[in-house]
Design a protein around this motif. Structure first.
Motif, PDB file in Angstrom:
ATOM      1  N   LEU A  41       6.837  24.485  11.438  1.00 41.41           N
ATOM      2  CA  LEU A  41       7.446  23.275  10.767  1.00 41.41           C
ATOM      3  C   LEU A  41       6.958  22.792   9.547  1.00 41.41           C
ATOM      4  N   LEU A  42       5.986  23.112   9.131  1.00 46.94           N
ATOM      5  CA  LEU A  42       5.459  22.744   7.769  1.00 46.94           C
ATOM      6  C   LEU A  42       6.536  23.189   6.727  1.00 46.94           C
ATOM      7  N   MET A  43       6.523  24.619   6.969  1.00 47.73           N
ATOM      8  CA  MET A  43       7.429  25.206   5.991  1.00 47.73           C
ATOM      9  C   MET A  43       8.819  24.625   5.925  1.00 47.73           C
ATOM     10  N   LYS A  44       9.361  24.256   6.974  1.00 44.28           N
ATOM     11  CA  LYS A  44      10.717  23.745   7.003  1.00 44.28           C
ATOM     12  C   LYS A  44      10.464  22.401   6.385  1.00 44.28           C
ATOM     13  N   SER A  45       9.640  21.555   6.650  1.00 45.92           N
ATOM     14  CA  SER A  45       9.544  20.309   6.021  1.00 45.92           C
ATOM     15  C   SER A  45       9.565  20.530   4.492  1.00 45.92           C
ATOM     16  N   MET A  46       8.719  21.470   4.036  1.00 50.55           N
ATOM     17  CA  MET A  46       8.512  21.467   2.786  1.00 50.55           C
ATOM     18  C   MET A  46       9.789  21.989   2.002  1.00 50.55           C
ATOM     19  N   MET A  50      11.725  19.827  -0.953  1.00 43.70           N
ATOM     20  CA  MET A  50      11.936  20.186  -2.113  1.00 43.70           C
ATOM     21  C   MET A  50      13.544  20.345  -2.469  1.00 43.70           C
ATOM     22  N   GLY A  51      14.362  20.670  -1.339  1.00 45.43           N
ATOM     23  CA  GLY A  51      15.651  20.301  -1.851  1.00 45.43           C
ATOM     24  C   GLY A  51      16.082  18.979  -2.251  1.00 45.43           C
ATOM     25  N   LYS A  52      15.201  17.787  -2.097  1.00 45.73           N
ATOM     26  CA  LYS A  52      15.482  16.586  -2.199  1.00 45.73           C
ATOM     27  C   LYS A  52      15.006  16.221  -4.024  1.00 45.73           C
ATOM     28  N   VAL A  53      14.058  17.137  -4.385  1.00 46.71           N
ATOM     29  CA  VAL A  53      13.614  17.087  -5.602  1.00 46.71           C
ATOM     30  C   VAL A  53      14.930  17.071  -6.895  1.00 46.71           C
ATOM     31  N   ASP A  54      15.048  16.220  -7.576  1.00 46.74           N
ATOM     32  CA  ASP A  54      16.252  16.344  -8.639  1.00 46.74           C
ATOM     33  C   ASP A  54      15.352  16.374 -10.004  1.00 46.74           C
ATOM     34  N   PHE A  55      15.003  17.469 -10.510  1.00 45.39           N
ATOM     35  CA  PHE A  55      14.073  17.405 -11.903  1.00 45.39           C
ATOM     36  C   PHE A  55      14.783  17.683 -13.105  1.00 45.39           C
ATOM     37  N   GLU A  56      15.024  16.863 -14.060  1.00 41.62           N
ATOM     38  CA  GLU A  56      15.536  17.327 -15.320  1.00 41.62           C
ATOM     39  C   GLU A  56      14.642  17.189 -16.411  1.00 41.62           C
TER      40      GLU A  56
END
Length: 78
Positions: A41-46, A50-56
């Motif tokens: 569950l922790l890996m799924k949440s991570m 991480m998919g929500k991170v939009d880093f430029e």
């Protein structure tokens, strides 16, 4: 007939079982399974976070200064 043969073969193994030996048993399996589910569950949440991170990455202001001071003979690459 085969089932009775299998049971009679297992009877000597049951007699050799040491009752003083400590084994993890059902409780150990439940704790291990709970830890495994928790890690999953922790890996799924991570992965979801991480998919929500939009880093430029912002351009480095020092990089242009290095290109200018690199010399007249070097060509700029784009």
């Amino acid at each position: 007939m085969y089932a009775t043969q299998a049971l009679t073969d297992l009877v000597p193994l049951a007699e050799e079982f040491d009752k003083n030996k400590v084994t993890p048993g059902v409780l150990g399996f439940i704790v291990f399974a709970a830890l495994a589910v928790g890690v999953w569950l922790l890996m799924k949440s991570m992965n979801r976070h991480m998919g929500k991170v939009d880093f430029e990455e912002a351009p480095d202001p020092d990089a242009e200064a290095v290109d200018v001071t690199a010399g007249a003979g070097s060509a700029k690459r784009k």
